[in-house]
Enzyme design. Structure first.
Site, PDB file in Angstrom:
ATOM      1  CG  ASP A  67      -0.317  -0.533   2.484  1.00  0.00           C
ATOM      2  OD1 ASP A  67       0.924  -0.540   2.568  1.00  0.00           O
ATOM      3  OD2 ASP A  67      -1.054  -0.935   3.401  1.00  0.00           O
ATOM      4  CG  ASN A 136      -8.759  -1.306  12.130  1.00  0.00           C
ATOM      5  OD1 ASN A 136      -7.836  -1.996  11.699  1.00  0.00           O
ATOM      6  ND2 ASN A 136      -9.223  -0.251  11.492  1.00  0.00           N
ATOM      7  CG  HIS A 138      -5.888  -2.257   8.941  1.00  0.00           C
ATOM      8  ND1 HIS A 138      -5.949  -0.908   9.207  1.00  0.00           N
ATOM      9  CD2 HIS A 138      -4.578  -2.581   9.115  1.00  0.00           C
ATOM     10  CE1 HIS A 138      -4.745  -0.456   9.512  1.00  0.00           C
ATOM     11  NE2 HIS A 138      -3.906  -1.445   9.471  1.00  0.00           N
ATOM     12  CD  GLU A 143      -8.690   1.049   7.876  1.00  0.00           C
ATOM     13  OE1 GLU A 143      -8.514   0.081   8.634  1.00  0.00           O
ATOM     14  OE2 GLU A 143      -8.182   2.171   8.094  1.00  0.00           O
TER      15      GLU A 143
HETATM   16  C1  F6R Z   1       1.310  -1.313   6.058  1.00  0.00           C
HETATM   17  C2  F6R Z   1       0.130  -2.140   6.279  1.00  0.00           C
HETATM   18  C3  F6R Z   1      -0.672  -2.042   7.519  1.00  0.00           C
HETATM   19  C4  F6R Z   1       0.173  -2.307   8.765  1.00  0.00           C
HETATM   20  C5  F6R Z   1      -0.688  -2.223  10.028  1.00  0.00           C
HETATM   21  C6  F6R Z   1       0.146  -2.397  11.282  1.00  0.00           C
HETATM   22  O1  F6R Z   1       1.906  -1.618   4.811  1.00  0.00           O
HETATM   23  O2  F6R Z   1      -0.197  -2.882   5.417  1.00  0.00           O
HETATM   24  O3  F6R Z   1      -1.725  -2.961   7.465  1.00  0.00           O
HETATM   25  O4  F6R Z   1       0.734  -3.561   8.668  1.00  0.00           O
HETATM   26  O5  F6R Z   1      -1.344  -0.987  10.082  1.00  0.00           O
HETATM   27  O6  F6R Z   1       1.034  -1.343  11.399  1.00  0.00           O
HETATM   28  P1  F6R Z   1       2.202  -1.369  12.499  1.00  0.00           P
HETATM   29  O7  F6R Z   1       3.115  -2.461  12.104  1.00  0.00           O
HETATM   30  O8  F6R Z   1       2.859  -0.016  12.394  1.00  0.00           O
HETATM   31  O9  F6R Z   1       1.538  -1.612  13.806  1.00  0.00           O
END
Ligand code: F6R
Length: 269
Positions: A67, A136, A138, A143
Site C-alpha cells: 500500500d 482494528n 485490517h 479496513e
Molecule cells: C502497512 C500495512 C498495515 C500495517 C498495520 C500495522 O503496509 O499494510 O496494514 O501492517 O497498520 O502497522 P504497524 O506495524 O505499524 O503496527
C-alpha cells in the site's frame, strides 16, 4: 494456518527472517510481497543482517508493497516509498527495476490499480506476502467491512487507523485520508502469507483474526481461508488466544508436532 508464538519482538523478527531467507535460498527470483509500519522493521533488520553477514542475495528478487498513502510523493518522509528505501532497499542488493510500490501521486488511480494487479500477474504471482495487522483487524489498508474479494483500489482510512499512524506524522490531521491498497482478494492469491504481530495492542486483533469467525469486519480473519498462512507473533500479541494447544513455538516444533500426530511432515497449513 500455522501459529508460532515467540518470546518477544526480536525473537519474532528472527523467526520470520529465517522463513523468508529459507524461501529466498530455495528460489533466488522470489516474488516477495512487503509491508510497512513498525511490525516488519525487525524482520527487515534481520534480512539486512543476513545479506551483510551471510551474503543473502536479493539481486533477482521482485517486490510488491501492499500500500501507499494517496497524495504523498515518493520523497515525502512518511511515504511508504521513503520508508521502504530507508529501512530495507538501500541496504540490500535489490534491483530498483524490480521494486513495485503503489504510486500515491497517480493521476489516473483506477488505471494505476489495474496496472499494479497486472504487474503482479505478469510475474507469475506473489510467492510470499508479508503482512502486519491493524489494531482494528485490517490487513494492508483493507479496513473493517472491506470486501473479502477486493482488488487493488483506493480505501478511505478509518479514524482509528489515522490515529494509530498519527505517531509518524506528528498529528492525526496530517495523516492522509486515503490510501492505495492491494485488496484482500489480491493478498489471498499469494502462494504463502506471513502475518506478524507484536505487543499487547495487537492481542485483540490477533484473537479475532485467528480464533474468531471469518468476517469482513476483521479483514485479517481471511487468513483462515488461506492454505499456507504463517502467523508469527510474540507472547504479548498472543496473550488473548485461548486455544494454545494448537500453536507452536517454532517452525521446527510445528513440523515435529505434525509428524507425531501423523499429519504431513511438511509445514503445510
Ligand atoms: C502497512 C500495512 C498495515 C500495517 C498495520 C500495522 O503496509 O499494510 O496494514 O501492517 O497498520 O502497522 P504497524 O506495524 O505499524 O503496527
Amino acid at each position: 494456518m500455522l501459529v508460532i508464538i515467540r518470546e518477544d519482538f526480536e525473537d519474532m523478527s528472527r523467526e520470520a527472517g529465517r522463513l523468508v531467507a529459507e524461501r529466498l535460498r530455495r528460489k533466488p527470483n522470489l516474488i516477495l510481497g512487503l509491508a510497512t509500519g513498525g511490525t516488519p522493521l525487525g524482520l527487515y533488520g534481520e534480512l539486512i543482517r543476513l545479506h551483510r553477514e551471510e551474503g543473502l542475495d536479493f539481486s533477482k528478487v521482485t517486490t510488491f508493497n501492499l500500500d501507499e498513502y494517496v497524495g504523498l510523493p515518493p520523497e515525502h518522509p512518511q511515504s511508504y516509498h521513503h520508508f521502504m528505501h530507508e529501512n530495507l532497499f538501500r541496504h540490500l542488493n535489490v534491483d530498483a527495476r524490480y521494486i513495485h510500490i503503489p504510486a500515491g501521486m497517480a493521476t489516473d488511480v483506477e488505471a494505476h490499480c489495474e496496472w499494479y494487479e497486472e504487474a503482479i500477474r505478469r510475474t507469475g504471482g506473489i510467492d510470499l506476502q508479508v503482512l502486519g495487522i491493524g489494531a482494528n483487524g485490517h490487513i494492508a489498508f483493507n479496513e473493517p467491512a472491506s470486501s473479502l474479494g477486493s482488488r487493488t483500489r483506493v480505501k478511505t482510512l478509518t479514524l482509528q487507523t489515522r490515529q494509530d499512524n498519527a505517531r509518524y506524522f506528528g498529528s492525526v490531521e496530517k495523516v492522509p485520508r486515503y490510501a492505495l491498497t492491494m485488496g484482500i482478494g489480491t493478498i489471498m492469491e499469494a502462494r504463502e502469507l506471513l502475518l506478524l504481530a507484536s505487543g499487547e495492542g495487537k492481542a485483540e486483533a490477533i484473537r479475532a483474526a485467528v480464533e474468531g469467525p471469518i468476517t469482513a469486519l476483521v479483514p485479517a480473519s481471511m487468513i483462515q481461508m488461506h492454505g499456507r498462512a504463517f502467523v508469527i507473533i510474540d507472547r504479548a500479541a498472543a496473550s488473548r488466544l485461548e486455544h494454545t494447544q494448537f500453536y507452536s513455538r517454532s517452525l521446527e516444533e510445528a513440523v515435529i508436532q505434525r509428524r507425531n500426530t501423523g499429519r504431513p511432515s511438511t509445514v503445510d497449513s
